[in-house]
Design an enzyme around this catalytic site. Structure first.
Site, PDB file in Angstrom:
ATOM      1  N   ASP A 275      -1.784   9.588   0.702  1.00  0.00           N
ATOM      2  CA  ASP A 275      -1.537   8.426   1.544  1.00  0.00           C
ATOM      3  C   ASP A 275      -1.833   8.734   3.008  1.00  0.00           C
ATOM      4  O   ASP A 275      -2.293   7.858   3.756  1.00  0.00           O
ATOM      5  CB  ASP A 275      -0.109   7.902   1.364  1.00  0.00           C
TER       6      ASP A 275
ATOM      7  N   HIS B 189      -3.706   9.553  -4.916  1.00  0.00           N
ATOM      8  CA  HIS B 189      -3.289   9.924  -6.269  1.00  0.00           C
ATOM      9  C   HIS B 189      -2.351   8.874  -6.852  1.00  0.00           C
ATOM     10  O   HIS B 189      -1.767   8.064  -6.131  1.00  0.00           O
ATOM     11  CB  HIS B 189      -2.593  11.286  -6.258  1.00  0.00           C
TER      12      HIS B 189
END
Length: 442
Positions: free
Chosen positions: A333, A57
């Site tokens: 991540d 994101h």
């Protein structure tokens, strides 16, 4: 304005460097560079056939809320965010739209899709985790990528629930396997356990404590803590859950996360560091605190095979979907970190970003090319530079994001730096086989 002297003594040990930088893909030919950098000679030989994007994101608000430890360890007021905790910020939306516009220009230039295309049902597939920041990233990217189409962003749950596909969790567990995971995590600290790795972050922790003026914080003045610490840290490994860290280093990671997000979001970099004029090296040192956290939890190879399995399978399936031209997947991540470790990806050191491994908005881009007879794949890490995020740069083919080639340890490319599709698919299948061979004991 306050200055912090950049201390040459704050250098990473070789162990830390290897954890957060990776082996340079020096053996790849120049033709292996992605997208806008490919030569006319390359294009005379190959045609782009499909693209699969696995994205993190874009810029979000910190996960911390009012009254959280992150707010108590500084007397300063954090940035006033345009979104609720953990949600995509307005700047994040703007920059993800810019990323979509860049990819739009690229695929049009490669004649993969026509401009202002309205795709057929199976041609394009967008699938994201259900959290607001990942779903919104998909929406903003699609607005820039296919502005004339009403793209469906697939998600499985409401915004408060994690999708298991994007949850880096242990779905198989047994005592022997658990011990192997713990052993690999401990090995990251060298001859000692993982805390030795955190100990080597002491200069970075001191740097952050100075920046946030921790000695004058409510937490310090009330006798709670005046320093960032790590020595009570533990890691919990359980079936059905992500690897979890408990203890002081989790606070250090949260502070590093909030500082870096504030750096992306604020136009004034001095204000982002509460009055300190930090160098790019010092911002990178703050990012190293996050890198150690992510690496410990998500990149032990024997753990990553388990944590990344759903995405390994999904990306393999998308690369072998004959109807697909473009796939956009969006997670976190931790997803990119575990995929990197599971697939043994090797990436050049990240530049122009305070984050060491998977910068905000970064993407693994799988490009499938054909020479008319056989299919090949190139993989790249594509991410907006920190300067582009901070200056809200309009990304385009002429002003592209950062592009770094990705190679796979043990796999050979052809003379043009491309992996034969069947070689890469076999690699994915071997990783999936390693997962299948984990014995699951209730």
């Amino acid at each position: 304005m306050k200055y912090l002297r950049s201390r040459t003594s704050i250098l990473f040990s070789m162990r830390i460097y290897l954890l957060i930088s990776f082996t340079i893909c020096s053996y790849l030919s120049q033709e292996a560079e992605a997208q806008t950098q490919r030569s006319n000679v390359f294009h005379e030989k190959y045609k782009l056939k499909e693209v699969v994007v696995m994205s993190r994101h874009n810029i979000r608000a910190p996960l911390s809320t009012d009254g959280s430890p992150v707010n108590r360890v500084t007397p300063h007021k954090w940035h006033e965010w345009t979104a609720k905790a953990g949600e995509l910020s307005l700047r994040g939306g703007v920059m993800e739209t810019a990323m979509g516009q860049y990819f739009r220009q690229w695929v049009v230039s490669e004649k993969l899709l026509p401009d202002n295309h309205v795709p057929a049902d199976d041609e394009v597939y967008f699938y994201t985790n259900s959290l607001q920041r990942t779903f919104a990233t998909g929406k903003y990217f699609s607005a820039g990528f296919l502005p004339y189409a009403n793209v469906t962003i697939h998600r499985r749950y409401n915004e408060s629930k994690m999708d298991p596909v994007f949850t880096p969790q242990f779905t198989k567990m047994n005592p022997k396997y658990k011990a192997a995971v713990q052993q690999q995590m401990n090995a990251m600290g060298g001859k000692d356990d993982f805390k030795a790795l955190m100990q080597q972050m002491e200069p970075q922790l001191q740097l952050m404590a100075t920046v946030i003026d921790m000695n004058s914080s409510p937490a310090c003045l009330l006798g709670d803590t005046c320093k960032l610490f790590y020595d009570d840290t533990t890691i919990k490994i359980e079936k059905g859950d992500e690897p979890r860290m408990r203890g002081g280093y989790t606070l250090a990671n949260s502070v590093a996360d909030a500082l870096i997000l504030q750096y992306y979001e604020k136009d004034d970099s001095v204000a982002a560091a509460f009055g300190f004029n930090l160098t790019p090296e010092q911002w990178h040192q703050i990012g190293a605190v996050k890198a150690v956290y992510d690496n410990l939890l998500f990149t032990a190879p024997v753990a990553a095979v388990n944590l990344a399995y759903p995405l390994v399978k999904l990306i393999k399936d998308e690369l072998t979907n004959s109807n697909r031209k473009f796939t956009f997947l969006c997670g976190h991540d931790s997803n990119l970190a575990s995929l990197r470790a599971a697939l043994n990806m090797q990436i050049d050191p990240v530049v122009d970003s305070p984050e060491n491994n998977t910068p905000i908005g970064s993407k693994y881009v799988f490009e499938k090319w054909t020479d008319g007879k056989n299919d090949y794949v190139a993989v790249n890490l594509v991410y907006p530079r920190a300067s582009q995020l901070r200056e809200k740069t309009e990304l385009s083919i002429n002003t592209p994001p950062m592009i770094l080639p990705i190679c796979f340890s043990g796999l050979k490319t052809n003379e043009d730096g491309l992996y034969p599709l069947e070689v890469l698919i076999a690699h994915f299948q071997n990783v999936m086989k390693a997962y299948d061979e984990i014995e699951d004991v209730e």
